[in-house]
Design a protein around this motif. Sequence first.
Motif, PDB file in Angstrom:
ATOM      1  N   LEU A  32       0.872  -1.158   0.000  1.00 56.32           N
ATOM      2  CA  LEU A  32       0.000   0.000   0.000  1.00 56.32           C
ATOM      3  C   LEU A  32       0.910   1.208   0.000  1.00 56.32           C
ATOM      4  CD1 LEU A  32      -2.906   1.112   0.276  1.00 56.32           C
ATOM      5  CD2 LEU A  32      -2.556   1.067   2.745  1.00 56.32           C
ATOM      6  N   THR A  33       0.750   2.066  -1.005  1.00 52.39           N
ATOM      7  CA  THR A  33       1.587   3.259  -1.093  1.00 52.39           C
ATOM      8  C   THR A  33       0.696   4.488  -1.074  1.00 52.39           C
ATOM      9  OG1 THR A  33       1.520   3.289  -3.503  1.00 52.39           O
ATOM     10  CG2 THR A  33       3.316   2.069  -2.486  1.00 52.39           C
ATOM     11  N   GLY A  34       1.324   5.617  -1.022  1.00 47.06           N
ATOM     12  CA  GLY A  34       0.569   6.863  -1.073  1.00 47.06           C
ATOM     13  C   GLY A  34       0.029   7.255   0.278  1.00 47.06           C
ATOM     14  N   LEU A  35      -1.281   7.516   0.337  1.00 46.19           N
ATOM     15  CA  LEU A  35      -1.927   8.054   1.533  1.00 46.19           C
ATOM     16  C   LEU A  35      -1.176   9.276   2.035  1.00 46.19           C
ATOM     17  CD1 LEU A  35      -2.911   4.790   3.421  1.00 46.19           C
ATOM     18  CD2 LEU A  35      -4.364   6.244   2.027  1.00 46.19           C
ATOM     19  N   ASP A  36      -0.693  10.076   1.086  1.00 46.83           N
ATOM     20  CA  ASP A  36       0.094  11.276   1.371  1.00 46.83           C
ATOM     21  C   ASP A  36       1.362  10.980   2.162  1.00 46.83           C
ATOM     22  OD1 ASP A  36      -1.507  13.000  -0.074  1.00 46.83           O
ATOM     23  OD2 ASP A  36      -2.837  13.337   1.616  1.00 46.83           O
ATOM     24  N   MET A  37       1.904   9.775   1.982  1.00 50.37           N
ATOM     25  CA  MET A  37       3.169   9.423   2.613  1.00 50.37           C
ATOM     26  C   MET A  37       4.305   9.581   1.611  1.00 50.37           C
ATOM     27  SD  MET A  37       2.224   6.166   5.019  1.00 50.37           S
ATOM     28  CE  MET A  37       1.726   5.105   3.679  1.00 50.37           C
ATOM     29  N   HIS A  38       4.127  10.437   0.628  1.00 50.65           N
ATOM     30  CA  HIS A  38       5.182  10.700  -0.329  1.00 50.65           C
ATOM     31  C   HIS A  38       5.121  12.165  -0.740  1.00 50.65           C
ATOM     32  CE1 HIS A  38       2.043  10.259  -3.452  1.00 50.65           C
ATOM     33  NE2 HIS A  38       2.824  11.062  -4.131  1.00 50.65           N
ATOM     34  N   TYR A  39       6.149  12.584  -1.460  1.00 50.69           N
ATOM     35  CA  TYR A  39       6.185  13.950  -1.950  1.00 50.69           C
ATOM     36  C   TYR A  39       6.604  13.953  -3.411  1.00 50.69           C
ATOM     37  CZ  TYR A  39       7.450  18.663  -3.007  1.00 50.69           C
ATOM     38  OH  TYR A  39       7.527  19.875  -3.614  1.00 50.69           O
ATOM     39  N   ASN A  40       5.901  14.735  -4.196  1.00 49.29           N
ATOM     40  CA  ASN A  40       6.359  15.093  -5.532  1.00 49.29           C
ATOM     41  C   ASN A  40       5.864  16.496  -5.820  1.00 49.29           C
ATOM     42  OD1 ASN A  40       3.701  14.902  -6.552  1.00 49.29           O
ATOM     43  ND2 ASN A  40       4.012  12.822  -7.270  1.00 49.29           N
ATOM     44  N   GLY A  41       6.236  17.059  -6.964  1.00 48.44           N
ATOM     45  CA  GLY A  41       5.909  18.444  -7.289  1.00 48.44           C
ATOM     46  C   GLY A  41       4.439  18.682  -7.592  1.00 48.44           C
ATOM     47  N   ASN A 144       9.613  14.618 -16.585  1.00 48.70           N
ATOM     48  CA  ASN A 144       9.184  15.821 -15.883  1.00 48.70           C
ATOM     49  C   ASN A 144       9.580  15.665 -14.420  1.00 48.70           C
ATOM     50  OD1 ASN A 144       7.843  17.903 -14.580  1.00 48.70           O
ATOM     51  ND2 ASN A 144       5.977  17.691 -15.788  1.00 48.70           N
ATOM     52  N   SER A 145      10.499  16.495 -13.945  1.00 45.34           N
ATOM     53  CA  SER A 145      11.012  16.340 -12.583  1.00 45.34           C
ATOM     54  C   SER A 145       9.925  16.516 -11.516  1.00 45.34           C
ATOM     55  CB  SER A 145      12.164  17.308 -12.329  1.00 45.34           C
ATOM     56  OG  SER A 145      11.702  18.639 -12.428  1.00 45.34           O
ATOM     57  N   ASP A 146       8.797  17.148 -11.861  1.00 45.07           N
ATOM     58  CA  ASP A 146       7.703  17.269 -10.895  1.00 45.07           C
ATOM     59  C   ASP A 146       7.111  15.911 -10.536  1.00 45.07           C
ATOM     60  OD1 ASP A 146       7.911  19.975 -10.672  1.00 45.07           O
ATOM     61  OD2 ASP A 146       6.262  20.419 -12.061  1.00 45.07           O
ATOM     62  N   TYR A 147       7.321  14.887 -11.363  1.00 47.55           N
ATOM     63  CA  TYR A 147       6.786  13.555 -11.098  1.00 47.55           C
ATOM     64  C   TYR A 147       7.770  12.648 -10.377  1.00 47.55           C
ATOM     65  CZ  TYR A 147       3.145  15.115 -14.255  1.00 47.55           C
ATOM     66  OH  TYR A 147       2.131  15.827 -14.834  1.00 47.55           O
ATOM     67  N   SER A 148       9.000  13.097 -10.153  1.00 51.19           N
ATOM     68  CA  SER A 148       9.935  12.339  -9.319  1.00 51.19           C
ATOM     69  C   SER A 148       9.361  12.284  -7.909  1.00 51.19           C
ATOM     70  CB  SER A 148      11.308  12.993  -9.310  1.00 51.19           C
ATOM     71  OG  SER A 148      11.884  12.941 -10.591  1.00 51.19           O
ATOM     72  N   THR A 149       9.453  11.112  -7.274  1.00 49.96           N
ATOM     73  CA  THR A 149       8.732  10.892  -6.029  1.00 49.96           C
ATOM     74  C   THR A 149       9.618  10.256  -4.961  1.00 49.96           C
ATOM     75  OG1 THR A 149       6.711  10.533  -7.292  1.00 49.96           O
ATOM     76  CG2 THR A 149       6.705   9.761  -5.032  1.00 49.96           C
ATOM     77  N   VAL A 150       9.521  10.766  -3.744  1.00 55.81           N
ATOM     78  CA  VAL A 150      10.117  10.165  -2.561  1.00 55.81           C
ATOM     79  C   VAL A 150       8.961   9.759  -1.672  1.00 55.81           C
ATOM     80  CG1 VAL A 150      11.526  10.556  -0.511  1.00 55.81           C
ATOM     81  CG2 VAL A 150      12.171  11.597  -2.679  1.00 55.81           C
ATOM     82  N   GLY A 151       8.988   8.530  -1.142  1.00 54.98           N
ATOM     83  CA  GLY A 151       7.849   8.112  -0.336  1.00 54.98           C
ATOM     84  C   GLY A 151       8.130   6.944   0.573  1.00 54.98           C
ATOM     85  N   LEU A 152       7.086   6.535   1.271  1.00 53.06           N
ATOM     86  CA  LEU A 152       7.109   5.415   2.200  1.00 53.06           C
ATOM     87  C   LEU A 152       6.022   4.449   1.771  1.00 53.06           C
ATOM     88  CD1 LEU A 152       7.961   4.130   4.952  1.00 53.06           C
ATOM     89  CD2 LEU A 152       6.158   5.514   5.985  1.00 53.06           C
ATOM     90  N   LYS A 153       6.348   3.162   1.760  1.00 56.32           N
ATOM     91  CA  LYS A 153       5.324   2.163   1.477  1.00 56.32           C
ATOM     92  C   LYS A 153       5.392   1.065   2.528  1.00 56.32           C
ATOM     93  CE  LYS A 153       8.024  -0.013  -2.195  1.00 56.32           C
ATOM     94  NZ  LYS A 153       7.978  -0.392  -3.604  1.00 56.32           N
ATOM     95  N   ILE A 154       4.250   0.465   2.769  1.00 59.34           N
ATOM     96  CA  ILE A 154       4.130  -0.629   3.726  1.00 59.34           C
ATOM     97  C   ILE A 154       3.621  -1.838   2.950  1.00 59.34           C
ATOM     98  CG2 ILE A 154       3.034  -1.432   5.850  1.00 59.34           C
ATOM     99  CD1 ILE A 154       4.751   1.047   6.289  1.00 59.34           C
TER     100      ILE A 154
END
Length: 163
Positions: A32-41, A144-154
Amino acid sequence: MKKFLFMVTLALLAGTAKAQFQAGKAYLGASLTGLDMHYNGQNGFNIGLEAKAGLLFTDNWMMLGSISLNHNGSEAVADHLAATAGLRYYIVQNGLFLGLNGKYVHAEHNYNDVMPGAELGYAFFVNRSVTIEPAVYYDHSFKNSDYSTVGLKIGIGIYLFDD
C-alpha cells in the motif's frame, strides 16, 4: 527474567530469518503506497496498490516484478498504471534490503514515462514465511522532474518454501 526472554526471542527470530534468503525461494507480496506518505511536485490525495512476485536466483539476490495502480486526486496528475522490474539485495540476513528497479508508467492523456528507482526497506518476519515490509523509495522521472517521487510504502510479503 524479561531480559532473558527478550534475548531468547531475538535469537529465535535471527535463526529463522537466516534461512529465508536462499536461492530457489519464491516470493509474493503486496504493498500500500501513497496516503500522502510521499512527496512530488504535483501533490494531491494519493493511494496506490502494488502486487509483486519474485524469485531468489542466488543467495540474498531476488529478481522482482510488480504491477501497480495509483490514484491521485490532483487534476494536474492523472491516475496511472505501472509495470516494474528490478533486483533486491538482502544486505544482512536479518531482513534489511536494498532494491533497484525500472518502472514503466502509463497514465491518462497519453503520458508515458520510464522511471528508475531505488528503495531501502526491512523484511520483518511475523512468522516463518510472512513479512511486514516497510520501505522508503525514490522514483526519478526523466520526462518531468515534478513527477519524481520520494515516499514510504508498507507491504506484506510471503516467502514460499520447497520443504
